[in-house]
Design a protein around this motif. Sequence first.
Motif, mmCIF file in Angstrom:
data_model
loop_
_atom_site.group_PDB
_atom_site.id
_atom_site.type_symbol
_atom_site.label_atom_id
_atom_site.label_comp_id
_atom_site.label_asym_id
_atom_site.label_seq_id
_atom_site.Cartn_x
_atom_site.Cartn_y
_atom_site.Cartn_z
ATOM 1 N N CYS A 173 29.148 -7.881 -31.844
ATOM 2 C CA CYS A 173 28.083 -8.038 -30.853
ATOM 3 C C CYS A 173 28.227 -7.113 -29.544
ATOM 4 C CB CYS A 173 27.416 -9.191 -30.438
ATOM 5 S SG CYS A 173 26.762 -10.190 -31.601
ATOM 6 N N TRP A 176 28.917 -2.898 -30.521
ATOM 7 C CA TRP A 176 27.745 -2.169 -30.884
ATOM 8 C C TRP A 176 26.584 -2.234 -29.643
ATOM 9 C CZ3 TRP A 176 27.719 1.422 -34.270
ATOM 10 C CH2 TRP A 176 28.544 1.265 -35.352
ATOM 11 N N ALA A 177 26.577 -3.213 -28.761
ATOM 12 C CA ALA A 177 25.594 -3.155 -27.741
ATOM 13 C C ALA A 177 26.227 -2.172 -26.641
ATOM 14 C CB ALA A 177 25.800 -4.657 -27.148
ATOM 15 N N LEU A 192 21.412 -7.150 -28.874
ATOM 16 C CA LEU A 192 22.739 -7.387 -29.380
ATOM 17 C C LEU A 192 23.468 -8.317 -28.094
ATOM 18 C CD1 LEU A 192 23.625 -4.299 -30.802
ATOM 19 C CD2 LEU A 192 23.794 -6.155 -31.977
ATOM 20 N N LEU A 195 22.586 -11.841 -28.407
ATOM 21 C CA LEU A 195 23.603 -12.505 -29.428
ATOM 22 C C LEU A 195 24.740 -12.593 -28.963
ATOM 23 C CD1 LEU A 195 22.270 -10.311 -32.674
ATOM 24 C CD2 LEU A 195 21.700 -12.891 -32.074
ATOM 25 N N ALA A 196 25.480 -11.641 -28.324
ATOM 26 C CA ALA A 196 26.745 -12.082 -27.749
ATOM 27 C C ALA A 196 26.875 -13.047 -26.755
ATOM 28 C CB ALA A 196 27.254 -10.866 -26.976
ATOM 29 N N ALA A 199 27.450 -16.192 -28.720
ATOM 30 C CA ALA A 199 28.554 -16.466 -29.402
ATOM 31 C C ALA A 199 29.846 -17.066 -28.705
ATOM 32 C CB ALA A 199 29.172 -14.993 -29.706
#
Length: 393
Positions: A173, A176-177, A192, A195-196, A199
């Motif tokens: 994440c 790509w973020a 992203l 989402l990170a 995690a």
Amino acid sequence: MTSVSTLPPSPPAAEPDTARKALLRPAVTAAALFVAVRAAGAAVLAVTAWTHGRHPVALLARSWDSPWYLRIAAHGYGFVERPRPGVVHDDLAFFPLYPALIRSLRLLTPLSGGGAGLVVAWCAAAVAAGGIYAVGARLHGRAVGTALAVLWGLLPHSVVLSMGYSEPVLTACAAWALYAVLAGHWVRAGALAALAGLARPNGLAVAVAVLAAAGAAVYRSRSRVSHRLWTGAALAPLGWAGYVLWVGHRTGDPLGGYLRLQRLWGSRFDFGVGALRFVKHLLLHKEAFLFFGALTIVAAGLLLYALLVLDRAPLPLVAYSGALLVVACGGSGFFQCKPRFLLPAFPLLLPLARVLVRTARARPWHAAVPACALTGLSFAYGAYLLAITHTPL
């Protein structure tokens, strides 16, 4: 050293399909090289584990934190362990994205919990390697991008990337973020980053990077900015903040509940006081080699961060790596885990990747020697960490 703008450039309105394909092919190649490196490391681990009477797959799938993730994936939250008086281990300390992915894969396939955990982690690590390549290639070209992805797979603690842990998901994440931030795709970067934040606890570092870049872009423009920037900035911290507040609500302490859980686990943020005390203890007393290895890796991380700043790396990478270093160095407890906490900080490897590529172009053998030495260290140290030492990673 050549300098790079500390702010993401203004991109075109849409990324052409040809540009995406031009990025995808070498990113897949870099990810394949990363997978080959980690497969070789796993083979060394397997031989070491068998010679010590241990099963390599069990070590990778069910060591230390992995059973907690698997239990959450199978039964949800609610398990509490009290190993000794005054110590309470609550599974709410583990963030939900990785176990949610395990649960989803188990529903779609006949894989067991451990097998699903490894597949998710391995796929996430490959996706992360592709993202790491994309960041390096955007800044310094394909060769540096490829070297950056391979170096990430050769870190001393990179064995964790082959385990049922959540670091690969966070790094996928994050990579790509950060690429999205550099390309100016703010909504994608914010999503992203959110989402990170679901995690791992240190996933907040991705939101810090997005917000720092957004703030710098607003300051630079000194005029009206796109609504996409504001949307991405608003999305970035939602994952981390949402889970922490949910845990606080569930424990009856909305603002301090999650921090209290961490303290009961023996982990707290004290601005590095506990870590410095432990370093003093290491220097004065005989301790396991593992702890001295951790100290060396953290010191190397601080040095690499200084080089990253001196090289005028883009602001998002500096902010992201700096936030991860603050979390790793400022926390007390589990000193041997600090190198694992720094695994997602792949931008720290940019100076090394650039030097390695320049050296390989001028004197290939001069680059081959340190590369082979790092490979041997990574494989041997990873096997030692997982198959020989009995200290939690």
